[in-house]
Design a protein around this motif. Structure first.
Motif, PDB file in Angstrom:
ATOM      1  N   LYS A   1      -1.212  -1.307  -5.281  1.00 45.44           N
ATOM      2  CA  LYS A   1      -0.993  -2.442  -4.420  1.00 45.44           C
ATOM      3  C   LYS A   1      -0.009  -1.833  -3.358  1.00 45.44           C
TER       4      LYS A   1
ATOM      5  N   ARG B   1      -2.007  -0.025  -0.829  1.00 45.39           N
ATOM      6  CA  ARG B   1      -2.740  -0.944   0.229  1.00 45.39           C
ATOM      7  C   ARG B   1      -1.877  -1.435   1.070  1.00 45.39           C
ATOM      8  N   SER B   2      -0.794  -2.029   0.684  1.00 43.37           N
ATOM      9  CA  SER B   2       0.121  -2.572   1.557  1.00 43.37           C
ATOM     10  C   SER B   2       0.757  -1.572   2.595  1.00 43.37           C
TER      11      SER B   2
ATOM     12  N   SER C   1      -2.432  -1.438   5.225  1.00 42.64           N
ATOM     13  CA  SER C   1      -2.343  -2.672   5.904  1.00 42.64           C
ATOM     14  C   SER C   1      -1.353  -2.731   7.159  1.00 42.64           C
TER      15      SER C   1
ATOM     16  N   GLN D   1       5.294  -8.757   7.365  1.00 45.80           N
ATOM     17  CA  GLN D   1       4.828  -7.827   6.150  1.00 45.80           C
ATOM     18  C   GLN D   1       4.367  -8.602   5.005  1.00 45.80           C
TER      19      GLN D   1
ATOM     20  N   THR E   1       0.047  -8.085   4.229  1.00 43.71           N
ATOM     21  CA  THR E   1      -0.343  -7.570   2.899  1.00 43.71           C
ATOM     22  C   THR E   1      -1.507  -8.265   2.022  1.00 43.71           C
TER      23      THR E   1
END
Length: 533
Positions: free
Chosen positions: A392, A395-396, A399, A422, A426
């Motif tokens: 995760k 992925r954040s 993004s 933010q 995400t």
């Protein structure tokens, strides 16, 4: 194996396509390799090597997956070689040494069958080279006693010299030693046995070295820097050429050892074949081997005695297995490269039949086909699959790098805190929409908030029973924010005019983020009122 290579390559293309920073690109591929190594069918002690084209001591290519619950003191890495006189198997110099030995293995694979069949006719020079090659492999045997290994049960690096020696002596040492002994030089001590079959068969033990080539192809098939299909085809061609070479040499040996040279497959067409040049006889052997393997059989070269017939039968039975192996592998490569296209064509055909069977309007049918075409292209990039397999936090990071400036520039989020943006980014997902495809329908329940990243969208309203373009949305505009924030049916239809990329976040997630950031929520309310007042 095939799925691993193709999927790994798609992950690399994904990291390159949006022009991610090098550190994120490298982290994406490493994370994927870790995930693949954790799977039962892909489990290995060490991760397949990838460093993004850069060499680094901390690249993580050779990291060892620790066992579950292992503490820091229990974990080891391949770089941890506690004895100075031990040789790390991941040392660049040792890698060069292994590649050099591969070249010597290729030479041995060619010269060994040739010496087996034409030993008495060869000059002295090849045997001198053989002794030099054997010397290099003898050095490698000694070196192997100082190379740590990974224990298959504990997955820990073993650098105890006694354990290393015991393991090597109990596994491959005898085979390596026998394949390195210079039997031809020893045969000169027994002149009357110099060309006997006994020493010929002992020389064939050098083919044991071919296991190194097999390991090399196994590593190259996992290396995403090389095309999997090319590596696989190279392996199949190499196996075929080696089989042709060996069969031709063995068949010549049978003819050369037969009491009546004229009653042999080669003596029937070349009565004095022993007087002909070595090159002519070798080419003739290859010609017979290829025509037999391909079942062409022109009849000019055929078995003349029982020995040759028995070998011919054995060789043709082997060819049946080899042909099945080649066809199976080539079929697998072709099916893998065309399966997506076949599935796409079947899906488009099914969609067209569905529209015709239910008498759908032409506009809806076009939207269905366009959506399937776009989905086919998007699946080829495997972007969503790549993101799903990543942690995760990673992925954040991706993004934020790709979409933070776009979200920050929208009117609705001007003045809000960076932490709010933010959290928002995400939770967003990117989607593609084909031209003339509806993103939001008028009077539809507000389920998602959309942000147009690239492309163009018409804002359509139904007036007096006809659709009219109310306005146009440009890149960076929000779609359907009034219905989402006011919790009422969408007042407009949003329809793309060209290929568009849209960020989407569900209404429940958006409202949860707003409730957790009350001050930012008030700013959003004010921005919405100012624009729509």
């Amino acid at each position: 194996m095939l799925s691993y290579a193709s999927v790994a390559s798609s992950r690399y293309k994904y990291a390159m396509q949006p022009r991610l920073p090098p550190q994120i690109e490298l982290a994406v591929v490493r994370s994927f390799l870790v995930a693949m190594a954790r799977r039962p069918w892909g489990a290995r002690c060490f991760l397949p090597c990838y460093d993004g084209g850069r060499s680094s001591g901390s690249s993580g290519c050779n990291e060892l997956l620790p066992s579950l619950g292992a503490t820091t003191a229990q974990q080891q890495t391949p770089e941890l070689v506690s004895k100075k006189y031990l040789v790390s198997p991941y040392d660049p110099r040792y890698k060069v040494w292994e590649r050099f030995l591969i070249l010597l293995v290729v030479y041995s694979a060619w010269i060994c069958p040739l010496e087996f069949a034409f030993l008495r006719y060869l000059p002295r020079a090849p045997f001198v080279v053989d002794d030099v090659v054997n010397g290099f492999f003898a050095v490698d045997i000694i070196l192997t006693f100082f190379v740590p290994y990974v224990d298959k049960k504990s997955y820990l690096v073993v650098d105890d010299p006694k354990k290393i020696a015991l393991r090597y002596l109990s596994t491959w040492f005898i085979f390596d030693a026998c394949s390195t002994v210079p039997f031809h030089s020893i045969s000169h001590l027994f002149n009357k046995h110099e060309h006997s079959l006994g020493f010929k068969f002992l020389n064939v033990l050098r083919l044991w070295r071919l296991r190194r080539v097999s390991s090399l192809f196994a590593r190259l098939e996992k290396d995403i820097r090389f095309n999997y299909a090319v590596i696989r085809c190279t392996k199949l061609i190499s196996v075929t050429l080696f089989a042709i070479h060996c069969a031709g040499c063995i068949n010549y040996l049978i003819a050369d050892r037969y009491p009546d040279p004229r009653r042999t497959w080669i003596g029937a067409v070349m009565p004095d074949f022993r007087e002909d040049g070595l090159w002519v006889r070798y080419v003739t052997c290859l010609y017979w081997s290829i025509t037999t393997m391909t079942t062409t059989g022109y009849g000019d070269l055929h078995a003349e005695n029982a020995r040759e017939m028995l070998f011919g039968i054995s060789y043709m039975l082997f060819n049946l297995w080899l042909t099945a192996y080649l066809i199976g592998n080539m079929t697998n490569l072709v099916v893998h490269s065309t399966s997506r296209t076949r599935d796409f064509r079947d899906m488009v055909q099914a969609a067209s039949e569905f529209a015709a069977r239910n008498q759908l309007p032409q506009q809806i049918e076009e939207q269905m086909v366009n959506h399937l075409c776009l989905r086919y292209k998007a699946e080829g990039l495997k972007q969503q699959e790549t993101l799903d397999i990543l942690p995760k936090a990673m992925r954040s990071s991706i993004s934020l790098y790709l979409f933070f400036p776009v979200v920050l520039g929208t009117y609705l989020f001007k003045g809000v805190s960076t932490s709010f943006i933010q959290q928002l980014v995400t939770e967003m997902q990117a989607e593609y929409f084909a031209p003339k495809e509806d993103i939001i329908l008028q009077n539809e329940y507000p389920s998602d908030l959309h942000l147009l990243v690239t492309g163009a969208v018409d804002i359509v309203a139904m007036l007096d029973g006809t659709e009219q373009v109310y306005a146009k949305a440009a890149e960076g505009d929000l779609l359907g924010e009034i219905g989402v924030l006011c919790n009422k049916p969408q007042p407009f239809t949003f329809r793309t005019t060209k290929l568009s990329q849209v960020l989407r976040i569900s209404r429940p997630k958006l409202m949860d983020i707003i409730q957790e950031n009350a001050e930012d929520g008030e700013i959003i309310r004010i921005n919405l009122q100012q624009v729509n007042s």
